[in-house]
Design a protein around this motif. Structure first.
Motif, PDB file in Angstrom:
ATOM      1  N   GLN A  52       7.725  20.868  46.849  1.00 43.24           N
ATOM      2  CA  GLN A  52       7.238  21.799  46.165  1.00 43.24           C
ATOM      3  C   GLN A  52       7.664  22.056  44.776  1.00 43.24           C
ATOM      4  OE1 GLN A  52       4.376  23.546  47.891  1.00 43.24           O
ATOM      5  NE2 GLN A  52       4.842  21.627  49.328  1.00 43.24           N
ATOM      6  N   ILE A  53       7.673  20.920  44.029  1.00 49.39           N
ATOM      7  CA  ILE A  53       8.261  21.015  42.922  1.00 49.39           C
ATOM      8  C   ILE A  53       7.144  20.861  41.805  1.00 49.39           C
ATOM      9  CG2 ILE A  53       9.857  19.819  41.180  1.00 49.39           C
ATOM     10  CD1 ILE A  53      11.521  20.922  43.676  1.00 49.39           C
ATOM     11  N   ASN A  54       7.252  21.879  40.791  1.00 48.48           N
ATOM     12  CA  ASN A  54       6.339  21.782  39.678  1.00 48.48           C
ATOM     13  C   ASN A  54       6.726  20.791  38.770  1.00 48.48           C
ATOM     14  OD1 ASN A  54       4.969  22.190  37.184  1.00 48.48           O
ATOM     15  ND2 ASN A  54       4.711  24.313  37.720  1.00 48.48           N
ATOM     16  N   ILE A  55       5.978  19.728  38.543  1.00 43.05           N
ATOM     17  CA  ILE A  55       6.184  18.480  37.538  1.00 43.05           C
ATOM     18  C   ILE A  55       5.510  18.325  36.338  1.00 43.05           C
ATOM     19  CG2 ILE A  55       7.420  17.222  39.214  1.00 43.05           C
ATOM     20  CD1 ILE A  55       4.843  15.376  39.606  1.00 43.05           C
ATOM     21  N   GLU A  56       4.517  19.602  36.018  1.00 41.71           N
ATOM     22  CA  GLU A  56       3.658  19.634  35.111  1.00 41.71           C
ATOM     23  C   GLU A  56       4.117  19.344  33.614  1.00 41.71           C
ATOM     24  OE1 GLU A  56       1.502  23.331  35.125  1.00 41.71           O
ATOM     25  OE2 GLU A  56       0.598  23.141  36.934  1.00 41.71           O
ATOM     26  N   GLU A  57       5.481  19.971  33.575  1.00 44.68           N
ATOM     27  CA  GLU A  57       6.178  19.579  32.173  1.00 44.68           C
ATOM     28  C   GLU A  57       7.071  18.288  32.235  1.00 44.68           C
ATOM     29  OE1 GLU A  57       7.810  23.215  30.414  1.00 44.68           O
ATOM     30  OE2 GLU A  57       6.084  24.156  31.202  1.00 44.68           O
ATOM     31  N   PHE A  58       6.981  17.639  33.375  1.00 43.10           N
ATOM     32  CA  PHE A  58       8.097  16.529  33.430  1.00 43.10           C
ATOM     33  C   PHE A  58       7.369  15.250  32.647  1.00 43.10           C
ATOM     34  CE2 PHE A  58       9.606  12.720  35.591  1.00 43.10           C
ATOM     35  CZ  PHE A  58      10.847  12.937  35.289  1.00 43.10           C
ATOM     36  N   ASN A  59       8.302  14.692  31.629  1.00 44.00           N
ATOM     37  CA  ASN A  59       7.606  13.456  30.958  1.00 44.00           C
ATOM     38  C   ASN A  59       8.229  12.359  31.765  1.00 44.00           C
ATOM     39  OD1 ASN A  59       6.633  11.540  29.230  1.00 44.00           O
ATOM     40  ND2 ASN A  59       7.341  12.785  27.418  1.00 44.00           N
ATOM     41  N   PHE A  60       7.636  11.403  32.313  1.00 41.16           N
ATOM     42  CA  PHE A  60       7.814  10.343  32.577  1.00 41.16           C
ATOM     43  C   PHE A  60       8.824   9.217  31.818  1.00 41.16           C
ATOM     44  CE2 PHE A  60       4.898  11.679  35.989  1.00 41.16           C
ATOM     45  CZ  PHE A  60       5.549  11.299  37.386  1.00 41.16           C
ATOM     46  N   ASN A  61       8.021   9.109  30.782  1.00 40.24           N
ATOM     47  CA  ASN A  61       8.321   8.267  29.683  1.00 40.24           C
ATOM     48  C   ASN A  61       9.982   8.677  29.139  1.00 40.24           C
ATOM     49  OD1 ASN A  61       6.082   6.606  29.814  1.00 40.24           O
ATOM     50  ND2 ASN A  61       4.963   7.848  28.641  1.00 40.24           N
ATOM     51  N   ASP A  62      10.240   9.758  29.250  1.00 40.76           N
ATOM     52  CA  ASP A  62      11.525  10.053  28.904  1.00 40.76           C
ATOM     53  C   ASP A  62      12.624   9.696  29.741  1.00 40.76           C
ATOM     54  OD1 ASP A  62      10.511  11.582  26.746  1.00 40.76           O
ATOM     55  OD2 ASP A  62      10.618  13.605  27.721  1.00 40.76           O
ATOM     56  N   TYR A  63      12.263   9.318  30.860  1.00 43.01           N
ATOM     57  CA  TYR A  63      13.373   8.917  31.914  1.00 43.01           C
ATOM     58  C   TYR A  63      13.290   7.565  32.498  1.00 43.01           C
ATOM     59  CZ  TYR A  63      14.348  14.062  32.008  1.00 43.01           C
ATOM     60  OH  TYR A  63      14.684  15.050  31.353  1.00 43.01           O
ATOM     61  N   PHE A  64      11.878   7.024  32.398  1.00 41.82           N
ATOM     62  CA  PHE A  64      11.721   5.883  33.170  1.00 41.82           C
ATOM     63  C   PHE A  64      11.145   4.679  32.077  1.00 41.82           C
ATOM     64  CE2 PHE A  64      11.576   9.086  36.728  1.00 41.82           C
ATOM     65  CZ  PHE A  64      12.486   8.452  37.250  1.00 41.82           C
ATOM     66  N   ASN A  65      11.635   3.436  32.128  1.00 39.92           N
ATOM     67  CA  ASN A  65      10.885   2.206  31.654  1.00 39.92           C
ATOM     68  C   ASN A  65       9.628   1.968  32.521  1.00 39.92           C
ATOM     69  OD1 ASN A  65      12.610   1.699  29.319  1.00 39.92           O
ATOM     70  ND2 ASN A  65      14.062   1.312  30.821  1.00 39.92           N
ATOM     71  N   SER A  66       8.816   1.171  31.740  1.00 36.25           N
ATOM     72  CA  SER A  66       7.619   0.649  32.473  1.00 36.25           C
ATOM     73  C   SER A  66       8.076  -0.457  33.295  1.00 36.25           C
ATOM     74  CB  SER A  66       6.325   0.360  31.482  1.00 36.25           C
ATOM     75  OG  SER A  66       7.202  -0.556  30.556  1.00 36.25           O
ATOM     76  N   GLU A  67       7.192  -1.197  34.078  1.00 34.07           N
ATOM     77  CA  GLU A  67       7.524  -2.275  34.841  1.00 34.07           C
ATOM     78  C   GLU A  67       8.319  -3.289  34.127  1.00 34.07           C
ATOM     79  OE1 GLU A  67       7.265  -2.489  38.212  1.00 34.07           O
ATOM     80  OE2 GLU A  67       6.317  -0.533  38.347  1.00 34.07           O
ATOM     81  N   PRO A  68       9.123  -3.849  34.647  1.00 36.31           N
ATOM     82  CA  PRO A  68       9.872  -5.084  33.853  1.00 36.31           C
ATOM     83  C   PRO A  68       8.855  -5.954  33.431  1.00 36.31           C
ATOM     84  CG  PRO A  68      11.026  -4.376  35.944  1.00 36.31           C
ATOM     85  CD  PRO A  68       9.637  -3.551  36.006  1.00 36.31           C
ATOM     86  N   SER A  69       8.962  -6.781  32.441  1.00 36.24           N
ATOM     87  CA  SER A  69       8.053  -7.866  32.184  1.00 36.24           C
ATOM     88  C   SER A  69       8.829  -8.840  31.224  1.00 36.24           C
ATOM     89  CB  SER A  69       6.849  -7.151  31.429  1.00 36.24           C
ATOM     90  OG  SER A  69       6.153  -8.072  30.572  1.00 36.24           O
ATOM     91  N   LEU A  70       8.242  -9.961  31.083  1.00 37.52           N
ATOM     92  CA  LEU A  70       8.912 -10.898  30.009  1.00 37.52           C
ATOM     93  C   LEU A  70       8.797 -10.670  28.645  1.00 37.52           C
ATOM     94  CD1 LEU A  70       8.101 -14.328  31.826  1.00 37.52           C
ATOM     95  CD2 LEU A  70      10.429 -13.140  31.706  1.00 37.52           C
ATOM     96  N   PHE A  71       7.603  -9.732  28.569  1.00 32.89           N
ATOM     97  CA  PHE A  71       7.240  -9.422  27.234  1.00 32.89           C
ATOM     98  C   PHE A  71       7.617  -8.168  26.508  1.00 32.89           C
ATOM     99  CE2 PHE A  71       4.101 -12.192  29.085  1.00 32.89           C
ATOM    100  CZ  PHE A  71       4.425 -13.344  28.414  1.00 32.89           C
ATOM    101  N   THR A  72       8.401  -7.209  27.347  1.00 31.99           N
ATOM    102  CA  THR A  72       8.684  -5.793  27.086  1.00 31.99           C
ATOM    103  C   THR A  72      10.037  -5.829  27.119  1.00 31.99           C
ATOM    104  OG1 THR A  72       8.289  -5.054  29.168  1.00 31.99           O
ATOM    105  CG2 THR A  72       6.462  -5.025  27.414  1.00 31.99           C
TER     106      THR A  72
END
Length: 94
Positions: A52-72
Motif C-alpha cells: 500500500q505504497i504511494n508511488i505517484e511522485e516516484f520517478n523510475f528514470n532517477d533510479y533505473f536504466n532502461s532495458e540493456p541494449s547494444l545501442f544504449t
C-alpha cells in the motif's frame, strides 16, 4: 536504521526467485539485484500494491536504466536500496 520488515524480505526473495539470497538494507535493486528496465517497473508496481505504497511522485528514470541494449549505454543512476523500500513501508510512500 529500522529492522527490515520480514514481509519485505520474503517479497524480494520471491521476486528475485532466490529464497537463499541474503537481503540487507544496503543492497541496491539495480546494481546488486540486477533489477532494471521493465522488470524494475513491474517490481515497484508489485511492491506498491503489496505494501500500500504511494508511488505517484516516484520517478523510475532517477533510479533505473532502461532495458540493456547494444545501442544504449547505461548511465549512473541514484541508488534505490532495500533500506529505502523498508522506510517506504513505514512512511506509506516512495
Amino acid at each position: 536504521m529500522r529492522k527490515l520488515n520480514d514481509d519485505l524480505i520474503s517479497f524480494i526473495k520471491d521476486e528475485i526467485l532466490d529464497p537463499e539470497f541474503e537481503i540487507t538494507a544496503d543492497l541496491s535493486l539495480e546494481d546488486d539485484l540486477g533489477i532494471s528496465g521493465d522488470d524494475a517497473s513491474e517490481f515497484i508496481l508489485a511492491f506498491s500494491k503489496k505494501f500500500q505504497i504511494n508511488i505517484e511522485e516516484f520517478n523510475f528514470n532517477d533510479y533505473f536504466n532502461s532495458e540493456p541494449s547494444l545501442f544504449t549505454s547505461s548511465s549512473k543512476k541514484e541508488l534505490l536500496t532495500i533500506g529505502m523500500l523498508n522506510n517506504a513501508i513505514y512512511e506509506g510512500k516512495l
